[in-house]
Design an enzyme around this catalytic site. Sequence first.
Site, short mmCIF file in Angstrom:
data_model
loop_
_atom_site.label_atom_id
_atom_site.label_comp_id
_atom_site.label_asym_id
_atom_site.label_seq_id
_atom_site.Cartn_x
_atom_site.Cartn_y
_atom_site.Cartn_z
N ARG A 296 0.83 -1.22 0.00
CA ARG A 296 0.00 0.00 0.00
C ARG A 296 0.86 1.27 0.00
O ARG A 296 0.62 2.19 -0.78
CB ARG A 296 -0.93 0.01 1.23
CG ARG A 296 -1.86 -1.19 1.26
CD ARG A 296 -2.87 -1.10 2.39
NE ARG A 296 -3.44 -2.42 2.68
CZ ARG A 296 -4.65 -2.63 3.13
NH1 ARG A 296 -5.46 -1.63 3.37
NH2 ARG A 296 -5.08 -3.86 3.38
N ASP A 425 -2.78 -16.42 -1.97
CA ASP A 425 -3.22 -15.82 -3.23
C ASP A 425 -2.14 -15.10 -4.04
O ASP A 425 -1.80 -15.48 -5.17
CB ASP A 425 -4.41 -14.88 -2.98
CG ASP A 425 -4.21 -13.89 -1.82
OD1 ASP A 425 -3.14 -13.93 -1.17
OD2 ASP A 425 -5.12 -13.08 -1.56
N GLU A 560 -11.21 -7.67 -6.14
CA GLU A 560 -10.68 -8.70 -7.04
C GLU A 560 -11.52 -8.97 -8.29
O GLU A 560 -10.97 -9.15 -9.39
CB GLU A 560 -10.44 -10.01 -6.27
CG GLU A 560 -9.29 -9.97 -5.27
CD GLU A 560 -9.62 -9.24 -3.97
OE1 GLU A 560 -10.82 -9.02 -3.71
OE2 GLU A 560 -8.69 -8.87 -3.22
N THR A 649 -0.18 -5.85 -6.26
CA THR A 649 -1.40 -6.49 -5.77
C THR A 649 -2.34 -5.51 -5.07
O THR A 649 -3.42 -5.89 -4.64
CB THR A 649 -1.05 -7.69 -4.86
OG1 THR A 649 -2.22 -8.46 -4.63
CG2 THR A 649 -0.43 -7.25 -3.55
C1 DMJ Z 1 -5.58 -5.86 -0.92
O1 DMJ Z 1 -4.89 -5.30 0.14
C2 DMJ Z 1 -4.67 -6.58 -1.85
O2 DMJ Z 1 -5.32 -6.76 -3.06
C3 DMJ Z 1 -4.22 -7.90 -1.31
O3 DMJ Z 1 -3.45 -8.62 -2.22
C4 DMJ Z 1 -5.41 -8.74 -0.95
N1 DMJ Z 1 -6.33 -8.06 -0.13
C5 DMJ Z 1 -6.69 -6.69 -0.38
C6 DMJ Z 1 -7.92 -6.49 -1.20
O4 DMJ Z 1 -8.89 -7.39 -1.07
#
Ligand code: DMJ
Length: 660
Positions: A296, A425, A560, A649
């Site tokens: 983040r 994931d 997602e 991500t």
């Molecule tokens: C986010 O912080 C990122 O996408 C992470 O990889 C998974 N969880 C959250 C969103 O759902």
Amino acid sequence: MYPPMRKDFISLTLTEQDSRNYNNSKNWRRQSCWRKWKQLSRLQRSLILFLLAVLVVCGIATYPSLAERWGGLASASEVQARNVVDPLDPRPVVPGIIPDLDSKMALVLPEPSHLKQRKPFPNKRGPPGLQHRVQKRGNISESEVKEREGPALKGGAEEEEGEKPLVSWHGAMIEADQATEPQPSAKENEAPLSLDRGVQVPPAPGGVSERQEAVVEAFRHAWKGYKEFAWGHDELKPISKSYGEWFGLGLTLIDALDTMWILGLKEEFKEAKQWVSTELSFTKNVDVNLFESTIRILGGLLSTYHLTQDSLFLDKAKDIGARLMPAFNTPSKIPYSDVNIGRGSAHPPRWTSDSTVAEVTSIQLEFRELSRLTQDDRYQKAVDSVMKHVHKLEGKHDGLVPMFINTNSGQFTHLGVYTLGARADSYYEYLLKQWIQGGKKETELLEDYLQAVEGVKKNLLRKSEPRKLTFVGELSHNHFSPKMDHLVCFLPGTLALGAHNGLPAEHMELAQQLVETCYQMYAQIETGLSPEIVQFNLMPRNGNDVEVKPADRHNLLRPETVESLFYLYRFTRDKKYQDWGWEIFQSFNKYTRVPTGGFSSISNVRNPESPDPRDKMESFFLGETLKYFYLLFSDDFDLISLDKYVFNTEAHPLPIWPSS
Ligand code: DMJ
């Protein structure tokens, strides 16, 4: 020469006689008062003078704006803020927000009755004492922080000050119990802001679509709540009009920077940049989660640097990147989950020396990019060595990894459970994305990725009843469970991205099947919003394919599915993906939008009458969900081209390295 003036101004409106009478009567009254005063004893005169003095002092003390001005307490920004607030309407006027839109969208989250009772102070929230306490904390200077980090560090500076103790969960969570005013920056209006450098987001050939405009409006609505009730804090609590702290680093603001840039929200970006420039400090005695702060904060700063070419963001990225490095000082070089960025120490969670596999293998894009930009290879070395280690590790099942890895031994633990959901994931996502980032040269990454996709196909894919939706379940000690986290919905997008980069075409076919399943996880639910986890039905029957356990009915505004719809639309240009996304967008607007500003996660997606807001807007709603909506609804395929950028991500685009 003019003759000397003989008449005063009063004689212009009164006759000379009147004037004389008027002046005479004034003089008479003055003389009579004076005579009476002289007739008083010395004691009486002193008493009257004393009482007058007391009255004047009390008057000054109880007249706040006067006191503030005299005491020099009112800053320019406070005065300005007062000027834009309608005294009859406690909502501050935020430029660019059209008040009518709330009612037009017919989106209502009922305010819990206990909150309805609480009438806000006209332009203040919370008891004045608490406002003062929070303000003091918000305005803390860098030198004060350093001072605290001296001897006080050992006992925990936050606790010594009598503030709420840190609750450790994936880092530090400092719960704010009271709403506060946004903290005006001491250095507001200082440095001129340039927005004319970097990647200009060009207007789309056909302009911005109506759906994109709706996303911009939703972003502004979310930002309004954040700005009013949580400015500079980690997360907005839109129902209680307050905020929550996790790391105390302005998580939402940083996560949202590049979204604002892409959406063309220059004014909002400018204000946020000012906060980063004057308020964001990593010199803090606080535990942060390595993974969350990397994806983040480091990711957000790096991508904003690339889009703007503004070195402020690179400097901040270097600062946080260096402060996170102690996490890698472990016997195995598999990083600890938590780092104290002020003390420079790291540790695993209290109950285990394990780290989560997804967490240690999904920080690579960011640290590798930091090395490239700084020409300092220690960041890349640290994260590459984790990948090399995991590549060789025993305990995988057809390329699928367990969920935990020990920081002492470097071995996988809790063997036998395999999922594409929580805790595993983004391991799969980052295998492919690192390979793309580095110019498709690192073959070990590709091998691991391809093997994992085969592992998914062999062990985790099934079809539901009655609609025969392809889904990804879980394996637990050779027992298949038809459970699928919403988190797994990143997979269709990743598979499509791989196919776009030359991997087997069947990956694209699987991506298309899976994204339809993810869409159905919304469409088959009463509110049109997916729960956190679904159970797929395997028995022939009529009705829905999707079932939900009571504990899994919440929706956290996760991105997602929208993310995958975006990839699928970009690569296939099939409009049905935009239409599915639009349906989902409308459901978010209908059931999660809080009229006074912001969006809230909800507890029950199955009850449209009472979705039960949880009073939290996650930072990824602005960082990811709204950004992917905007990109999905755009027909400008050069807007953050997938041949030039790879999204981390947390949806922060980082450049694909130029081939040398
Ligand atoms: C986010 O912080 C990122 O996408 C992470 O990889 C998974 N969880 C959250 C969103 O759902």
